[in-house]
Design an enzyme around this catalytic site. Structure first.
Site, mmCIF file in Angstrom:
data_model
loop_
_atom_site.group_PDB
_atom_site.id
_atom_site.type_symbol
_atom_site.label_atom_id
_atom_site.label_comp_id
_atom_site.label_asym_id
_atom_site.label_seq_id
_atom_site.Cartn_x
_atom_site.Cartn_y
_atom_site.Cartn_z
ATOM 1 N N ASP A 11 0.867 -1.158 0.000
ATOM 2 C CA ASP A 11 0.000 0.000 0.000
ATOM 3 C C ASP A 11 0.919 1.227 0.000
ATOM 4 O O ASP A 11 2.103 1.133 0.340
ATOM 5 C CB ASP A 11 -0.888 -0.026 1.243
ATOM 6 C CG ASP A 11 -1.708 1.227 1.404
ATOM 7 O OD1 ASP A 11 -2.374 1.625 0.438
ATOM 8 O OD2 ASP A 11 -1.671 1.815 2.498
ATOM 9 N N ASP A 13 0.157 5.111 1.053
ATOM 10 C CA ASP A 13 0.096 6.011 2.206
ATOM 11 C C ASP A 13 0.066 5.241 3.520
ATOM 12 O O ASP A 13 -0.806 4.392 3.730
ATOM 13 C CB ASP A 13 -1.154 6.891 2.119
ATOM 14 C CG ASP A 13 -1.183 7.733 0.851
ATOM 15 O OD1 ASP A 13 -0.747 8.884 0.907
ATOM 16 O OD2 ASP A 13 -1.625 7.213 -0.199
ATOM 17 N N ASP A 170 -1.685 -0.920 5.752
ATOM 18 C CA ASP A 170 -1.980 -0.409 7.095
ATOM 19 C C ASP A 170 -3.471 -0.162 7.318
ATOM 20 O O ASP A 170 -3.844 0.590 8.215
ATOM 21 C CB ASP A 170 -1.198 0.887 7.350
ATOM 22 C CG ASP A 170 -1.693 2.054 6.509
ATOM 23 O OD1 ASP A 170 -1.990 1.825 5.308
ATOM 24 O OD2 ASP A 170 -1.793 3.176 7.031
#
Length: 221
Positions: A11, A13, A170
């Site tokens: 991922d 960000d 996250d």
């Protein structure tokens, strides 16, 4: 188990890069423009994974469908686009992780729900574009995470089977998308995490506390 991994997908960000300072800055600039006090960074950081919806919600208490939301969202996105790379950087330990993957000739790629309008300039500006085996944005395929299609497209572009990939993210949606794509999943506990279920309840194959643990999980020296 790790011997079967031929590609690492991240991922963007909160996992690969720390973009929260610029996203929070855009939200606080909107508040200042309205003679409101800036919000503490710690209050805005967890909402980054929810994109403009989360940032506008945290900054102004307005949700999609409510009066004024669309105008606030559009202003937020424009302010963010004007300052994409003021303080955004690759997480320090992730710099070493990417170098280790490249030394081992293990390709890596990026799968993000961030639209290409924002993701591509950031990835290029951080010098990652030429290094990544794939960059799949939120509008690259017909569906965004938690749908598996973006991850399946990343595997296709990297030239590996989905089951030969591990996805690191996250957000709960990252784990859901990875599992639906048939990939191993790792939850990045250093990321933004949001305000939903605790990270250890997402159902990932493992929760890793910092980027360097990924190398240990992969069995790399």
């Amino acid at each position: 188990m790790t011997a079967s991994i031929r590609c690492v997908l991240f991922d963007l960000d909160g996992t690969l890069i720390d973009s929260a300072p610029d996203l929070a800055g855009a939200a606080n600039a909107m508040r200042v423009a309205r003679d409101l006090a800036e919000l503490p960074y710690e209050r805005l950081r967890p909402m980054v994974g929810s994109g403009a919806r989360g940032m506008v919600g945290a900054a102004f208490g307005v949700a999609p469908g409510q009066e004024g939301f669309e105008a606030l969202r559009d202003e937020f996105l424009q302010r963010y686009e004007d300052g994409l790379l003021l303080r955004t950087a690759v997480f320090a330990e992730m710099v070493a992780v990417l170098q280790a993957l490249e030394r081992a000739a293990l390709p890596w790629g990026i799968v993000t729900n961030k639209h290409a309008r924002f993701a591509e300039p950031v990835v290029r500006g951080l010098g990652l574009h030429e290094r990544a085996a794939a960059l799949i944005c939120g509008d690259t395929t017909a569906h965004a995470k938690p749908h598996p299609e973006p991850l399946l497209e990343a595997a296709r572009r990297a030239g590996v089977a989905p089951q030969e990939c591990v996805y690191v993210g996250d957000d709960l949606r990252d784990v859901q998308a990875g599992r639906a794509a048939g990939m191993a999943t790792l939850a990045a506990a250093w990321g933004y995490l949001g305000e939903g279920e605790p990270v250890h309840e997402w159902g990932a194959d493992a929760v890793i506390e910092n980027p360097l643990v990924l190398l240990k999980w992969l069995g790399m020296p």
